[in-house]
Design a protein around this motif. Structure first.
Motif, PDB file in Angstrom:
ATOM      1  N   ASN A  50       3.301  -0.523   7.865  1.00 37.06           N
ATOM      2  CA  ASN A  50       2.797  -1.899   7.836  1.00 37.06           C
ATOM      3  C   ASN A  50       3.563  -2.792   8.807  1.00 37.06           C
ATOM      4  OD1 ASN A  50       0.639  -1.815   5.996  1.00 37.06           O
ATOM      5  ND2 ASN A  50       2.021  -1.858   4.251  1.00 37.06           N
ATOM      6  N   THR A  54       2.217  -4.550  12.209  1.00 35.68           N
ATOM      7  CA  THR A  54       2.395  -5.983  12.467  1.00 35.68           C
ATOM      8  C   THR A  54       2.955  -6.214  13.860  1.00 35.68           C
ATOM      9  OG1 THR A  54       2.859  -6.302  10.105  1.00 35.68           O
ATOM     10  CG2 THR A  54       3.429  -8.110  11.592  1.00 35.68           C
ATOM     11  N   CYS A 130       0.768 -17.696  12.047  1.00 32.12           N
ATOM     12  CA  CYS A 130       0.029 -16.527  11.566  1.00 32.12           C
ATOM     13  C   CYS A 130      -1.482 -16.738  11.694  1.00 32.12           C
ATOM     14  CB  CYS A 130       0.396 -16.226  10.113  1.00 32.12           C
ATOM     15  SG  CYS A 130       2.101 -15.676   9.879  1.00 32.12           S
ATOM     16  N   LEU A 190       0.865  -6.267   0.060  1.00 26.07           N
ATOM     17  CA  LEU A 190       0.866  -5.777   1.431  1.00 26.07           C
ATOM     18  C   LEU A 190       0.827  -4.255   1.452  1.00 26.07           C
ATOM     19  CD1 LEU A 190       1.024  -7.276   4.179  1.00 26.07           C
ATOM     20  CD2 LEU A 190       3.434  -6.639   4.263  1.00 26.07           C
ATOM     21  N   CYS A 250       7.450  -9.805  13.960  1.00 28.97           N
ATOM     22  CA  CYS A 250       6.931  -9.271  12.696  1.00 28.97           C
ATOM     23  C   CYS A 250       7.672  -9.860  11.505  1.00 28.97           C
ATOM     24  CB  CYS A 250       7.044  -7.747  12.663  1.00 28.97           C
ATOM     25  SG  CYS A 250       8.752  -7.147  12.754  1.00 28.97           S
ATOM     26  N   GLN A 252       7.327 -12.384   9.815  1.00 28.27           N
ATOM     27  CA  GLN A 252       6.528 -13.023   8.774  1.00 28.27           C
ATOM     28  C   GLN A 252       6.260 -12.090   7.599  1.00 28.27           C
ATOM     29  OE1 GLN A 252       5.583 -12.439  11.890  1.00 28.27           O
ATOM     30  NE2 GLN A 252       3.469 -11.738  12.050  1.00 28.27           N
ATOM     31  N   ASN A 253       6.360 -10.770   7.822  1.00 26.08           N
ATOM     32  CA  ASN A 253       6.098  -9.815   6.746  1.00 26.08           C
ATOM     33  C   ASN A 253       7.351  -9.136   6.213  1.00 26.08           C
ATOM     34  OD1 ASN A 253       3.303 -10.064   6.404  1.00 26.08           O
ATOM     35  ND2 ASN A 253       2.861  -8.710   8.120  1.00 26.08           N
ATOM     36  N   LEU A 256       7.936  -9.969   2.455  1.00 24.60           N
ATOM     37  CA  LEU A 256       6.933  -9.323   1.607  1.00 24.60           C
ATOM     38  C   LEU A 256       7.283  -7.856   1.375  1.00 24.60           C
ATOM     39  CD1 LEU A 256       3.646 -10.799   3.127  1.00 24.60           C
ATOM     40  CD2 LEU A 256       4.737 -11.443   0.987  1.00 24.60           C
ATOM     41  N   LEU A 331      -2.910  -8.325   8.064  1.00 19.79           N
ATOM     42  CA  LEU A 331      -1.455  -8.426   8.053  1.00 19.79           C
ATOM     43  C   LEU A 331      -0.978  -9.802   8.491  1.00 19.79           C
ATOM     44  CD1 LEU A 331      -0.518  -4.933   9.538  1.00 19.79           C
ATOM     45  CD2 LEU A 331      -0.271  -5.692   7.171  1.00 19.79           C
ATOM     46  N   GLN A 332      -1.853 -10.593   9.071  1.00 17.82           N
ATOM     47  CA  GLN A 332      -1.529 -11.981   9.394  1.00 17.82           C
ATOM     48  C   GLN A 332      -2.035 -12.929   8.313  1.00 17.82           C
ATOM     49  OE1 GLN A 332       0.399 -12.799  11.935  1.00 17.82           O
ATOM     50  NE2 GLN A 332       0.454 -10.718  12.753  1.00 17.82           N
ATOM     51  N   HIS A 334      -2.113 -12.320   5.042  1.00 15.36           N
ATOM     52  CA  HIS A 334      -1.228 -12.271   3.872  1.00 15.36           C
ATOM     53  C   HIS A 334      -0.063 -13.264   3.976  1.00 15.36           C
ATOM     54  CE1 HIS A 334      -3.476  -8.872   2.412  1.00 15.36           C
ATOM     55  NE2 HIS A 334      -2.648  -8.709   1.400  1.00 15.36           N
ATOM     56  N   PRO A 335       0.757 -13.223   5.050  1.00  8.87           N
ATOM     57  CA  PRO A 335       1.846 -14.207   5.135  1.00  8.87           C
ATOM     58  C   PRO A 335       1.347 -15.637   5.300  1.00  8.87           C
ATOM     59  CG  PRO A 335       1.703 -12.938   7.156  1.00  8.87           C
ATOM     60  CD  PRO A 335       0.803 -12.264   6.162  1.00  8.87           C
TER      61      PRO A 335
END
Length: 482
Positions: A50, A54, A130, A190, A250, A252-253, A256, A331-332, A334-335
């Protein structure tokens, strides 16, 4: 002595082994809890896939052009340098995550411990970044699909026939793919996207095969390569260096994944960070080197567009890029959704603050209540989850449907948002949290240096974008077409 930021007083009895080990344990302090804490369910492999998905996006298509502007050796070194700096920022964020409540880490939670008055603004900036990236993915899909359909149609049928008009309408394909994207965007975890990330990474592997194969066994209709330099710095290096800097974004994730991975100790987080950044560096280097050696100074800004689209092998590669971008979109989202949740519902922090400020005068019930309140916000109610997700998808689809080029806007979003969440915030967060820790003095200074580096990149890239607006003809690189 390291300050403890947990809301449970140190006088609580020890109910089990500490959750964190190694360096993160020293940073976390001795805070214990009186309630049973759940463990994550995500594996290291799914987290790496993941996070890698990202990182690796459409920006990899420009790496050969970046190498052409500096030569092979400087291009390889700047790619490795950019990856290592991004990995350092992720490492600092993983250390900061240990300061937050159990599996409730986020930029907002860390900002509340460091710069509480700016926490909401940080999350608003991250959400904007994001959303801008997710919007660019939709526009890429919209722009690529008509060409992919035309290439595949001619390869699989008679070259003299043309595909139906509806299949060449970019808006139709955008609506078709939204049917796939909407359910993925509504997933809460995620880790649920791990299978789509596996598919997306297979698409990356296919592009690597194309670039490598076409170098060793060139296609007949390919033009001869231009000049190739081992070391060469041109003015275009100024415009292509930010591509390498932002290609590793990346962060931002990261929080998570920290919340979801099983047994989120620092060594396991280091494996996730190292595996993701390492795989991205290797991928970028292969595409950059072989792409540049194939076309030399004639290489363009989109390496996949340099190969003859009349080949089914290349047409499938273009479809693979569409799939990669398609599965990178959730993946963008979600954050973006999680950051908007903090922006519109920061009130839960007040209860936690009251407990922290008066922890000598409160009992177990109040600690549990504060913990539950924080859990409720982090988990997000079904209604809020639905409203925020619907708003993000609807706004993104509407803009992407009617707009074809957001390059200028996204360049400003990338130069400011990516720099902030990858360098400036990780550096400032860790610097603020570890100022009283003598044992972490070197890492503290490194964090401050990262924040300063990020600030310089911020000013440089923002200034260059403004210069591009004022002097567009002077900033066009090789391979540029109107």
């Amino acid at each position: 002595m390291v300050q403890t930021y947990g809301i449970v007083p140190p006088s609580q009895p020890d109910l089990g082994p500490p959750e964190h080990s190694g360096e993160s344990s020293a940073l976390l302090g001795a805070s214990n809890v009186s309630v049973k804490k759940s463990d994550g369910r995500a594996s290291i492999g799914s987290c790496i896939s993941n996070l890698s998905n990202t990182i690796i996006g459409s920006g990899m298509l420009t790496f050969p052009l970046a190498m052409a502007s500096a030569g092979v050796l400087p291009g390889m070194l700047t790619c490795i340098f950019s990856g290592c700096v991004s990995a350092f920022g992720l490492y600092l964020l993983s250390l900061c995550a240990t300061k937050t409540r159990h599996r409730k880490s986020s930029f907002f939670a860390v900002a509340e411990l460091t710069f509480p008055k700016a926490a909401v603004f940080f999350d608003a900036a991250i959400a904007t970044k994001c959303f801008g990236v997710s919007l660019s993915y939709l526009i890429i899909i919209k722009g690529l699909m008509p060409n992919v359909v035309a290439s595949l149609y001619h390869d699989l049928t008679s070259p003299s026939t043309s595909p139906p008009d509806w299949a060449l309408d970019a808006g139709n394909w955008l609506m078709i793919f939204m049917v796939i994207l909407v359910p993925l965007c509504f997933l809460r975890r995620l880790d649920s996207l791990r299978h789509t990330s596996y598919v997306a990474l297979f698409s990356v592997a296919y592009l690597v095969i194309i670039v490598t194969k076409c170098y060793f066994w060139p296609m007949k209709s390919m033009p001869p390569p231009g000049d190739i330099h081992l070391i060469r710095f041109s003015p275009n290096f100024i415009s292509t260096f930010p591509v390498q800097v932002f290609a590793f974004t990346c962060a931002q994730n990261l929080f998570l994944l920290y919340n979801e991975v099983t047994n989120n100790t620092q060594p396991r987080m280091n494996i996730i960070i190292g595996g993701s950044i390492g795989s991205a560096i290797v991928t970028y280097e292969i595409i950059a080197v072989f792409g540049y050696l194939t076309f030399g100074s004639k290489v363009g800004a989109n390496i996949i567009a340099m190969y003859p689209s009349t080949s089914l092998f290349i047409a499938i590669g273009q479809l693979a890029i569409v799939i990669l971008v398609l599965f990178s979109y959730p993946l963008q989202v979600h954050p973006c959704r999680n950051c908007l949740d903090k922006v519109f519902h920061p009130g839960h922090v007040r209860a936690v603050k009251r407990v922290r400020e008066n922890e000598d005068d409160v009992g177990d019930d109040e600690y549990a209540a504060a913990d539950d309140d924080e859990h409720a916000s982090a988990d997000m109610s079904r209604l809020k989850h639905t409203i925020l997700t619907t708003a993000i998808i609807t706004c993104g689809f509407t803009v992407a449907y009617f707009v074809d080029d957001l390059k200028l806007v996204l360049s400003f979003v990338g130069s400011t948002g990516s720099t902030t969440i990858s360098f400036i915030l990780p550096g400032l967060f860790y610097w603020k949290l570890s100022r009283g820790d003598v044992s972490a003095r070197r890492l503290n200074m490194g964090a401050l240096a990262l924040a300063i580096y990020g600030s310089c990149i911020f000013v440089f890239c923002l200034g260059f974008n403004i210069y591009q607006v004022l002097h567009p003809a002077q900033t066009r690189g090789p391979g540029h077409t109107d």
